[in-house]
Design an enzyme around this catalytic site. Structure first.
Site, PDB file in Angstrom:
ATOM      1  CD  GLN A   1      14.108 -20.516  31.026  1.00  0.00           C
ATOM      2  OE1 GLN A   1      13.425 -19.497  31.045  1.00  0.00           O
ATOM      3  NE2 GLN A   1      13.742 -21.623  31.619  1.00  0.00           N
TER       4      GLN A   1
ATOM      5  CG  ASP B   1      20.921 -12.623  22.447  1.00  0.00           C
ATOM      6  OD1 ASP B   1      20.178 -13.566  22.794  1.00  0.00           O
ATOM      7  OD2 ASP B   1      20.986 -11.541  23.070  1.00  0.00           O
ATOM      8  CB  ILE B   2      20.737  -7.501  21.907  1.00  0.00           C
ATOM      9  CG1 ILE B   2      21.059  -6.022  21.794  1.00  0.00           C
ATOM     10  CG2 ILE B   2      20.489  -7.911  23.359  1.00  0.00           C
ATOM     11  CD1 ILE B   2      19.882  -5.113  22.144  1.00  0.00           C
TER      12      ILE B   2
ATOM     13  CE1 TYR C   1       6.936 -11.867  27.794  1.00  0.00           C
ATOM     14  CE2 TYR C   1       5.431 -12.842  29.380  1.00  0.00           C
ATOM     15  CZ  TYR C   1       6.365 -12.990  28.377  1.00  0.00           C
ATOM     16  OH  TYR C   1       6.743 -14.248  27.965  1.00  0.00           O
TER      17      TYR C   1
ATOM     18  CE  LYS D   1       5.979 -12.840  24.568  1.00  0.00           C
ATOM     19  NZ  LYS D   1       6.917 -13.148  23.471  1.00  0.00           N
TER      20      LYS D   1
END
Ligand code: NAD
Ligand code: AKB
Length: 311
Positions: free
Chosen positions: A12, A34-35, A139, A143
């Site tokens: 995004q 990117d993967i 997450y 972070k």
């Protein structure tokens, strides 16, 4: 001469940042990676699983990369579905990039953090840069740990790594990647298609949000700021606006009066309850001149106009 690698460029944020960087520095100077394969043909794309340090290093060396924008991550909602593999993606990829900085292979790194570093004990309104961080999602934990690793590599090895704690980002080019704030994008597509929307957050779940153009502009501003002006080497709070699903619905109804929204909160509501309602970002304003451009009504107008054209 800047040679840039964007990791997670299909995402995004990745797609929009890639476009802005290519406009600024020229396509051949900005390598996408990117993967997964990109949805459009891209001459300068490299397939990369950024957990693989050897492949990452060989792409960086092949293209003589000196700046890396490392965006690949598993977001908050998806992270809860596979905690251990999400931790591995979020942490290993960051450490691989930081190591390239420590070895002097690259000069500057951008890595995004999130409002997810805050937790249920954090003051919810005008949350300060140094407010208590006590995340409850994998997450958020990744972070917060990532922020600490960035600061560690800066202080210990002089690695010039810069970071922003983005709020929920709103955009229309790429589907959001599995976060708690995704409702604020999904609701627009349903509204435009005339389909009732089942919102997975409560009507009053107010969260910090930002339009993608503001996020991209802020990122470029931070990456161009003079190093000596940067007082934060964990990650900068960045504010734009805050709204709840009910407030967003009311704004969309100014264009699409028939929009119907039902509230069916799920596990993502519990995540949202641990995050701030609004953010104080004084250091970003004073250190590198941050100021948002988009209000809720401007975001709504942009989203409706862009999605109506796609229909
Ligand atoms: P996204 O999920 O849309 O995109 C992430 C991209 O990373 C995907 O294209 C995915 O294929 C790729 N990826 C995943 N694992 C990978 C790996 N091992 N190697 C290489 N690529 C891999 O996410 P996004 O919304 O674009 O977010 C980008 C960054 O910004 C993330 O670090 C996210 O935590 C942060 N952020 C985003 C938001 C938001 O609202 N979108 C808010 C705060 C922070
Ligand atoms: C998510 O909801 O996980 C992201 C974020 C705020 O980090 N949009």
């Amino acid at each position: 001469m800047k040679k840039i690698l964007v990791i997670g460029s299909n995402g995004q944020l990745g797609l929009e940042l890639l476009t802005a960087l290519r406009e600024k520095f020229g396509s051949k100077n900005v390598i996408s990676s990117d993967i997964s394969d990109p949805s459009h043909a891209d001459t300068y794309f490299e397939k990369l699983d950024a957990r693989d340090a050897i492949s990452l290093t060989s792409i960086v060396e092949k293209h003589e990369i000196n700046h890396v924008y490392h965006l690949a991550a598993i977001l908050s909602a998806n992270g809860e579905l596979n905690p251990i593999s999400s931790w591995e993606v979020n942490m290993k990829t960051l450490l691989n990039v930081l190591e390239l900085g420590r070895k002097g292979v690259i000069e500057r790194i951008f890595w995004p953090s999130s409002i997810a570093v805050f937790g249920r004990d954090t003051p919810k309104d005008h949350t300060d840069q140094n407010a208590l961080t006590n995340p409850s999602t994998v997450y958020g934990i990744s972070k917060l740990a990532g922020e600490k690793w960035c600061q560690y590599y800066f202080e210990k090895f002089g690695v010039d790594v810069r970071s922003i704690r983005y709020p929920g980002l709103i955009s229309h080019k790429v589907q959001p990647g599995g976060g708690t704030t995704d409702y604020a994008i999904d609701i627009f597509s349903k509204a435009i298609s005339g389909i009732p929307y089942n919102c997975f957050l409560n009507a009053d779940a107010s969260l910090p949000m930002m339009y993608i153009d503001d996020a991209v502009r802020g990122t470029l501003m931070l990456m161009e700021a003079s190093s000596q002006n940067l007082s934060i080497r964990t990650s900068y709070n960045l504010n734009a606006t805050s709204f709840s699903p009910a407030e967003l619905t009311a704004e969309i109804k100014k264009y699409i009066s028939g929009l119907q929204v039902q509230y069916k909160p799920d596990y993502r509501q519990l995540i949202a309850e641990t995050w701030p309602r609004s953010i104080d970002d004084q250091p970003a304003r004073s250190d590198w001149g941050w100021k948002e451009a988009y209000t809720l009504s401007q975001i709504t107008a942009e989203m409706i106009s862009a999605l109506s054209m796609k229909k």
